[in-house]
Design an enzyme around this catalytic site. Structure first.
Site, PDB file in Angstrom:
ATOM      1  N   GLU A 107       2.751   0.101  -9.209  1.00  0.00           N
ATOM      2  CA  GLU A 107       2.890  -0.207  -7.785  1.00  0.00           C
ATOM      3  C   GLU A 107       3.507  -1.571  -7.560  1.00  0.00           C
ATOM      4  O   GLU A 107       3.266  -2.506  -8.325  1.00  0.00           O
ATOM      5  CB  GLU A 107       1.499  -0.252  -7.149  1.00  0.00           C
ATOM      6  CG  GLU A 107       0.828   1.069  -7.122  1.00  0.00           C
ATOM      7  CD  GLU A 107      -0.626   0.929  -6.716  1.00  0.00           C
ATOM      8  OE1 GLU A 107      -1.293   1.955  -6.574  1.00  0.00           O
ATOM      9  OE2 GLU A 107      -1.092  -0.222  -6.555  1.00  0.00           O
ATOM     10  N   CYS A 122       4.954  -8.275  -4.221  1.00  0.00           N
ATOM     11  CA  CYS A 122       3.906  -8.317  -5.237  1.00  0.00           C
ATOM     12  C   CYS A 122       4.291  -7.334  -6.331  1.00  0.00           C
ATOM     13  O   CYS A 122       4.558  -6.172  -6.038  1.00  0.00           O
ATOM     14  CB  CYS A 122       2.611  -7.913  -4.546  1.00  0.00           C
ATOM     15  SG  CYS A 122       1.237  -7.685  -5.658  1.00  0.00           S
ATOM     16  N   CYS A 129      -4.912  -2.037 -16.700  1.00  0.00           N
ATOM     17  CA  CYS A 129      -5.370  -3.373 -17.102  1.00  0.00           C
ATOM     18  C   CYS A 129      -6.613  -3.246 -17.959  1.00  0.00           C
ATOM     19  O   CYS A 129      -7.483  -2.421 -17.690  1.00  0.00           O
ATOM     20  CB  CYS A 129      -5.678  -4.218 -15.865  1.00  0.00           C
ATOM     21  SG  CYS A 129      -6.222  -5.892 -16.269  1.00  0.00           S
ATOM     22  N   CYS A 133     -12.321  -5.784 -14.401  1.00  0.00           N
ATOM     23  CA  CYS A 133     -13.139  -6.413 -13.357  1.00  0.00           C
ATOM     24  C   CYS A 133     -13.803  -5.294 -12.549  1.00  0.00           C
ATOM     25  O   CYS A 133     -13.168  -4.284 -12.234  1.00  0.00           O
ATOM     26  CB  CYS A 133     -12.277  -7.293 -12.454  1.00  0.00           C
ATOM     27  SG  CYS A 133     -11.426  -8.574 -13.390  1.00  0.00           S
ATOM     28  N   CYS A 136     -12.258  -3.959  -9.107  1.00  0.00           N
ATOM     29  CA  CYS A 136     -10.807  -3.747  -9.025  1.00  0.00           C
ATOM     30  C   CYS A 136     -10.435  -2.330  -9.458  1.00  0.00           C
ATOM     31  O   CYS A 136     -10.846  -1.869 -10.531  1.00  0.00           O
ATOM     32  CB  CYS A 136     -10.102  -4.768  -9.915  1.00  0.00           C
ATOM     33  SG  CYS A 136      -8.345  -4.439 -10.136  1.00  0.00           S
ATOM     34  N   GLU A 177      -2.786  -7.665 -16.114  1.00  0.00           N
ATOM     35  CA  GLU A 177      -3.117  -9.067 -16.355  1.00  0.00           C
ATOM     36  C   GLU A 177      -1.880  -9.735 -16.948  1.00  0.00           C
ATOM     37  O   GLU A 177      -1.562  -9.522 -18.134  1.00  0.00           O
ATOM     38  CB  GLU A 177      -4.330  -9.153 -17.287  1.00  0.00           C
ATOM     39  CG  GLU A 177      -4.597 -10.541 -17.847  1.00  0.00           C
ATOM     40  CD  GLU A 177      -4.570 -11.647 -16.800  1.00  0.00           C
ATOM     41  OE1 GLU A 177      -5.313 -11.560 -15.819  1.00  0.00           O
ATOM     42  OE2 GLU A 177      -3.788 -12.610 -16.966  1.00  0.00           O
ATOM     43  N   SER A 229      -8.063 -16.319 -10.880  1.00  0.00           N
ATOM     44  CA  SER A 229      -9.043 -15.467 -10.188  1.00  0.00           C
ATOM     45  C   SER A 229     -10.421 -15.854 -10.682  1.00  0.00           C
ATOM     46  O   SER A 229     -10.922 -15.289 -11.644  1.00  0.00           O
ATOM     47  CB  SER A 229      -8.754 -13.996 -10.511  1.00  0.00           C
ATOM     48  OG  SER A 229      -7.488 -13.640 -10.020  1.00  0.00           O
ATOM     49  N   LEU A 230     -11.024 -16.832 -10.038  1.00  0.00           N
ATOM     50  CA  LEU A 230     -12.314 -17.347 -10.514  1.00  0.00           C
ATOM     51  C   LEU A 230     -13.465 -16.421 -10.105  1.00  0.00           C
ATOM     52  O   LEU A 230     -14.240 -15.981 -10.930  1.00  0.00           O
ATOM     53  CB  LEU A 230     -12.535 -18.767  -9.977  1.00  0.00           C
ATOM     54  CG  LEU A 230     -13.816 -19.445 -10.455  1.00  0.00           C
ATOM     55  CD1 LEU A 230     -13.806 -19.694 -11.946  1.00  0.00           C
ATOM     56  CD2 LEU A 230     -14.056 -20.764  -9.703  1.00  0.00           C
ATOM     57  N   HIS A 231     -13.588 -16.166  -8.829  1.00  0.00           N
ATOM     58  CA  HIS A 231     -14.509 -15.170  -8.258  1.00  0.00           C
ATOM     59  C   HIS A 231     -15.995 -15.480  -8.350  1.00  0.00           C
ATOM     60  O   HIS A 231     -16.790 -14.874  -7.626  1.00  0.00           O
ATOM     61  CB  HIS A 231     -14.263 -13.774  -8.839  1.00  0.00           C
ATOM     62  CG  HIS A 231     -12.858 -13.279  -8.691  1.00  0.00           C
ATOM     63  ND1 HIS A 231     -12.019 -13.690  -7.681  1.00  0.00           N
ATOM     64  CD2 HIS A 231     -12.132 -12.419  -9.443  1.00  0.00           C
ATOM     65  CE1 HIS A 231     -10.844 -13.090  -7.810  1.00  0.00           C
ATOM     66  NE2 HIS A 231     -10.884 -12.320  -8.874  1.00  0.00           N
ATOM     67  N   ASN A 305     -11.748  -5.991  -0.624  1.00  0.00           N
ATOM     68  CA  ASN A 305     -11.110  -4.822  -0.036  1.00  0.00           C
ATOM     69  C   ASN A 305     -11.730  -3.599  -0.721  1.00  0.00           C
ATOM     70  O   ASN A 305     -11.463  -3.374  -1.901  1.00  0.00           O
ATOM     71  CB  ASN A 305      -9.606  -4.918  -0.322  1.00  0.00           C
ATOM     72  CG  ASN A 305      -8.842  -3.760   0.257  1.00  0.00           C
ATOM     73  OD1 ASN A 305      -9.122  -3.310   1.357  1.00  0.00           O
ATOM     74  ND2 ASN A 305      -7.883  -3.275  -0.503  1.00  0.00           N
ATOM     75  N   CYS A 352      -3.679  -1.471  -5.373  1.00  0.00           N
ATOM     76  CA  CYS A 352      -4.510  -1.831  -6.506  1.00  0.00           C
ATOM     77  C   CYS A 352      -5.808  -2.366  -5.932  1.00  0.00           C
ATOM     78  O   CYS A 352      -6.644  -2.902  -6.633  1.00  0.00           O
ATOM     79  CB  CYS A 352      -3.839  -2.927  -7.323  1.00  0.00           C
ATOM     80  SG  CYS A 352      -2.143  -2.577  -7.694  1.00  0.00           S
TER      81      CYS A 352
HETATM   82  N1  SAH Z   1      -4.846  -9.525 -13.116  1.00  0.00           N
HETATM   83  C1  SAH Z   1      -4.517 -10.639 -12.336  1.00  0.00           C
HETATM   84  C2  SAH Z   1      -3.512 -10.340 -11.239  1.00  0.00           C
HETATM   85  C3  SAH Z   1      -3.676  -9.073 -10.460  1.00  0.00           C
HETATM   86  S1  SAH Z   1      -5.023  -8.965  -9.357  1.00  0.00           S
HETATM   87  C4  SAH Z   1      -5.762 -11.261 -11.745  1.00  0.00           C
HETATM   88  O1  SAH Z   1      -6.825 -10.648 -11.809  1.00  0.00           O
HETATM   89  O2  SAH Z   1      -5.666 -12.380 -11.259  1.00  0.00           O
HETATM   90  C5  SAH Z   1      -4.615 -10.040  -7.982  1.00  0.00           C
HETATM   91  C6  SAH Z   1      -5.858 -10.532  -7.219  1.00  0.00           C
HETATM   92  O3  SAH Z   1      -6.481  -9.495  -6.427  1.00  0.00           O
HETATM   93  C7  SAH Z   1      -6.938 -11.048  -8.158  1.00  0.00           C
HETATM   94  O4  SAH Z   1      -7.467 -12.249  -7.671  1.00  0.00           O
HETATM   95  C8  SAH Z   1      -7.948  -9.930  -8.097  1.00  0.00           C
HETATM   96  O5  SAH Z   1      -9.191 -10.351  -8.515  1.00  0.00           O
HETATM   97  C9  SAH Z   1      -7.888  -9.499  -6.653  1.00  0.00           C
HETATM   98  N2  SAH Z   1      -8.488  -8.188  -6.383  1.00  0.00           N
HETATM   99  C10 SAH Z   1      -8.524  -7.103  -7.185  1.00  0.00           C
HETATM  100  N3  SAH Z   1      -9.167  -6.085  -6.585  1.00  0.00           N
HETATM  101  C11 SAH Z   1      -9.562  -6.518  -5.359  1.00  0.00           C
HETATM  102  C12 SAH Z   1     -10.271  -5.938  -4.261  1.00  0.00           C
HETATM  103  N4  SAH Z   1     -10.687  -4.689  -4.303  1.00  0.00           N
HETATM  104  N5  SAH Z   1     -10.479  -6.691  -3.175  1.00  0.00           N
HETATM  105  C13 SAH Z   1     -10.024  -7.965  -3.115  1.00  0.00           C
HETATM  106  N6  SAH Z   1      -9.345  -8.571  -4.108  1.00  0.00           N
HETATM  107  C14 SAH Z   1      -9.120  -7.863  -5.224  1.00  0.00           C
HETATM  108 FE1  SF4 Z   2      -7.146  -6.589 -14.265  1.00  0.00          FE
HETATM  109 FE2  SF4 Z   2      -6.773  -8.429 -12.352  1.00  0.00          FE
HETATM  110 FE3  SF4 Z   2      -7.876  -6.029 -11.773  1.00  0.00          FE
HETATM  111 FE4  SF4 Z   2      -9.259  -7.802 -13.190  1.00  0.00          FE
HETATM  112  S1  SF4 Z   2      -8.576  -8.036 -11.063  1.00  0.00           S
HETATM  113  S2  SF4 Z   2      -9.052  -5.625 -13.661  1.00  0.00           S
HETATM  114  S3  SF4 Z   2      -7.652  -8.758 -14.390  1.00  0.00           S
HETATM  115  S4  SF4 Z   2      -5.793  -6.415 -12.477  1.00  0.00           S
END
Ligand code: SAH
Ligand code: SF4
Length: 361
Positions: A107, A122, A129, A133, A136, A177, A229-231, A305, A352
């Site tokens: 995508e 994007c 991946c 996470c 995700c 990633e 992406s600290l979270h 989301n 995604c």
């Molecule tokens: N793998 C990399 C880049 C792709 S994800 C990473 O994790 O940074 C891009 C961003 O979207 C990341 O910060 C990820 O954590 C966030 N993300 C993924 N799924 C999400 C969701 N359902 N709601 C909000 N943010 C999300």
């Molecule tokens: Fe992969 Fe980024 Fe999704 Fe985590 S948030 S599973 S690193 S794409």
């Protein structure tokens, strides 16, 4: 600067074995033209038709002879990537599902902002991946394969050819990633700067926190923004939501980001997904502020989301707007600029689960 890997299997061919040109560097197009026995300046012409004029066919390349155009038609194609689906949101966001030469799907998203006349795209860096996470959708897919640099660059070019619009900002925030496909991502960034013409300052690479990848990116000294992406600011929560934390602990990550910011002089972005009852407590906001106070950074809060399992359930909930604003206020104690990400394309499920974009509350 270390030398860049040259064994990134390329160029890609379509089903009839024709060489794909969109996404290649000028040097690669030169190589291709040389193999055809054509003079070197033809490579510059073809490069310019592809990258400056977004040509969709060789017929358009009117400064090439008819004979050469016919020959190109036989041995080359512009792009073998097909648009499997295209969804257009009410807010103008376009979500592309691209079918690659092996049938795999990735995508990309083009986002328009009413308050700005520039467009952001994007792109994906892998199919699926491996990081997994828990919030995700791509994480659930698992890892299928890396994308070649050409496939990353061609996502941007395919978007421009289809939409007729220039991409001004680019984020590596689609599937995958980026720093588990570091060499291809670095090579794609070079081509996007040189051939596509997007300035490094308008490019962001987002990582879940792969320390060796951050080190490698630092050596390359690209003028791009690195987003982490600290979270979660605490190990227990981060190990739960971003499992790779077990391999690269938070303190190592912050140290490597400090080095990165120091060496490159670039401010990094801290991304933080707000999951109700999991990452949105007052204590976590204060711990976040404390953790990043000595780091040259901005903080971008991403309200979750929802992504749904097959049985229609969602693992997490999004905090209320009030809760988001409370978290923001506490995080601002770090002295950093804190923004809440504005979502795009929610009516087309922009994808995604993460395909939103920057800005602001
Ligand atoms: N793998 C990399 C880049 C792709 S994800 C990473 O994790 O940074 C891009 C961003 O979207 C990341 O910060 C990820 O954590 C966030 N993300 C993924 N799924 C999400 C969701 N359902 N709601 C909000 N943010 C999300
Ligand atoms: Fe992969 Fe980024 Fe999704 Fe985590 S948030 S599973 S690193 S794409």
């Amino acid at each position: 600067m270390t030398s860049r890997s040259t064994d990134l299997k390329e160029p890609i061919r379509d089903q009839s074995g024709r060489v794909a040109l969109s996404g290649l560097s000028l040097a690669q197009i030169r190589e291709f033209v040389k193999d055809l026995g054509e003079p070197a300046f033809r490579a510059n012409q073809i490069h310019s038709w592809i990258y400056a004029k977004w040509a969709k066919s060789f017929d358009e390349m009117t400064d090439l002879s008819a004979a050469l155009r016919n020959r190109l038609q036989d041995v080359a194609c512009i792009s073998p990537m097909e648009i499997a689906t295209l969804q257009v949101s009410k807010d103008g966001t376009r979500k592309y599902l691209f079918k690659l030469t092996d049938g795999k799907l990735v995508e990309s998203v083009l986002m328009a902002f009413q308050d700005r006349d520039t467009l952001s795209a994007c792109v994906s860096s892998q199919v699926g991946c491996a990081v997994g996470c828990t919030f995700c959708a791509t994480g659930y897919l698992g890892f299928l394969r890396n994308l070649a640099p050409q496939e990353i660059v061609d996502q941007v070019m395919s978007i421009q050819r289809e939409s007729g619009k220039r991409v001004a900002n680019l984020v590596y925030m689609g599937q995958g990633e980026p720093l588990l496909n570091t060499e291809s991502v670095i090579e794609s960034v070079h081509r996007i700067i040189k051939s596509v013409g997007i300035g490094g300052r308008h490019i962001t690479v987002s990582t879940s926190g792969i320390v060796p990848g951050i080190e490698r990116l630092k050596e390359e000294a690209l003028p791009i923004t690195l987003a982490l992406s600290l979270h979660a600011p605490d190990t227990v929560t981060r190990e739960e939501v971003v499992p790779i934390t077990r391999k690269y602990p938070i303190r190592d990550l912050i140290k490597s980001l400090k080095d990165y910011a120091k060496t490159t002089g670039r401010r990094v972005t801290i991304e933080y997904v707000l999951l109700k009852g999991v990452t949105d407590s007052a204590d976590q906001a204060k711990a976040l502020a404390d953790l990043v106070k000595d780091l040259h950074c901005n903080i971008n809060l991403i309200p979750y989301n929802p992504t749904y399992a097959e049985d229609g359930t969602s693992l997490y909930d999004r905090p209320s707007r009030d809760a988001q604003l409370r978290f923001k206020e506490l995080a601002e104690r770090s002295g950093k600029t804190v923004t809440i990400r504005l979502e795009r394309g929610t009516d087309i499920d922009a994808a995604c689960g993460q395909l939103h974009n920057t800005y602001s509350a």
